[in-house]
Design a protein around this motif. Sequence first.
Motif, PDB file in Angstrom:
ATOM      1  N   THR A 120       1.042  -2.990 -46.702  1.00 11.30           N
ATOM      2  CA  THR A 120       1.657  -4.264 -47.056  1.00 11.30           C
ATOM      3  C   THR A 120       2.358  -4.806 -45.808  1.00 11.30           C
ATOM      4  N   GLU A 121       2.710  -6.068 -45.826  1.00 11.23           N
ATOM      5  CA  GLU A 121       3.414  -6.659 -44.676  1.00 11.23           C
ATOM      6  C   GLU A 121       4.702  -5.899 -44.376  1.00 11.23           C
ATOM      7  N   GLU A 122       5.438  -5.527 -45.428  1.00 10.41           N
ATOM      8  CA  GLU A 122       6.699  -4.809 -45.233  1.00 10.41           C
ATOM      9  C   GLU A 122       6.481  -3.456 -44.550  1.00 10.41           C
ATOM     10  N   MET A 123       5.492  -2.697 -45.037  1.00  3.90           N
ATOM     11  CA  MET A 123       5.209  -1.385 -44.428  1.00  3.90           C
ATOM     12  C   MET A 123       4.713  -1.546 -42.993  1.00  3.90           C
ATOM     13  N   SER A 124       3.890  -2.539 -42.760  1.00  7.81           N
ATOM     14  CA  SER A 124       3.394  -2.803 -41.415  1.00  7.81           C
ATOM     15  C   SER A 124       4.565  -3.090 -40.471  1.00  7.81           C
ATOM     16  N   GLY A 125       5.524  -3.854 -40.947  1.00  5.61           N
ATOM     17  CA  GLY A 125       6.715  -4.169 -40.143  1.00  5.61           C
ATOM     18  C   GLY A 125       7.552  -2.940 -39.846  1.00  5.61           C
ATOM     19  N   LEU A 126       7.768  -2.104 -40.868  1.00  3.47           N
ATOM     20  CA  LEU A 126       8.578  -0.891 -40.676  1.00  3.47           C
ATOM     21  C   LEU A 126       7.925   0.064 -39.683  1.00  3.47           C
ATOM     22  N   SER A 135       2.611   0.605 -49.889  1.00  4.22           N
ATOM     23  CA  SER A 135       3.776  -0.282 -49.959  1.00  4.22           C
ATOM     24  C   SER A 135       5.095   0.451 -49.757  1.00  4.22           C
ATOM     25  N   ALA A 136       5.107   1.782 -49.895  1.00  7.13           N
ATOM     26  CA  ALA A 136       6.367   2.527 -49.716  1.00  7.13           C
ATOM     27  C   ALA A 136       6.082   4.006 -49.521  1.00  7.13           C
TER      28      ALA A 136
END
Length: 109
Positions: A9-15, A103-104
């Motif tokens: 997901t975008e969030e995981m990619s960012g982290l 996603s997490a």
Amino acid sequence: MSGAKNLLTEEMSGLIGDDITKLKLDKKINKLENIAVRSVDIVEAWQESGKDYITVKVYANLLDYTTDETTGQVVSGSKTEPVKFEEYWTFTRPVGNKSWQLSAIQQVE
């Protein structure tokens, strides 16, 4: 990251991207070797707001260590002592026959 981008997901990619950026700035390389997945078990599956979710428990061991990019010296972890870990990975997708994305990740201490 380009090869894995569609799997996150975008969030995981960012982290994960932030972690990689920090390692590069610190001139360090994190290595994961001899990965042995012992089990993967579904622990939860549900639908919410037009999305499917599934969480799996991953139990595995591996060599996880970080080296100094300049000297090659190990600065954390071990090249010889494997670590066991248990993590919960949650994947999501739009409802239907779509591709899953991570996603997490929840690490168990």
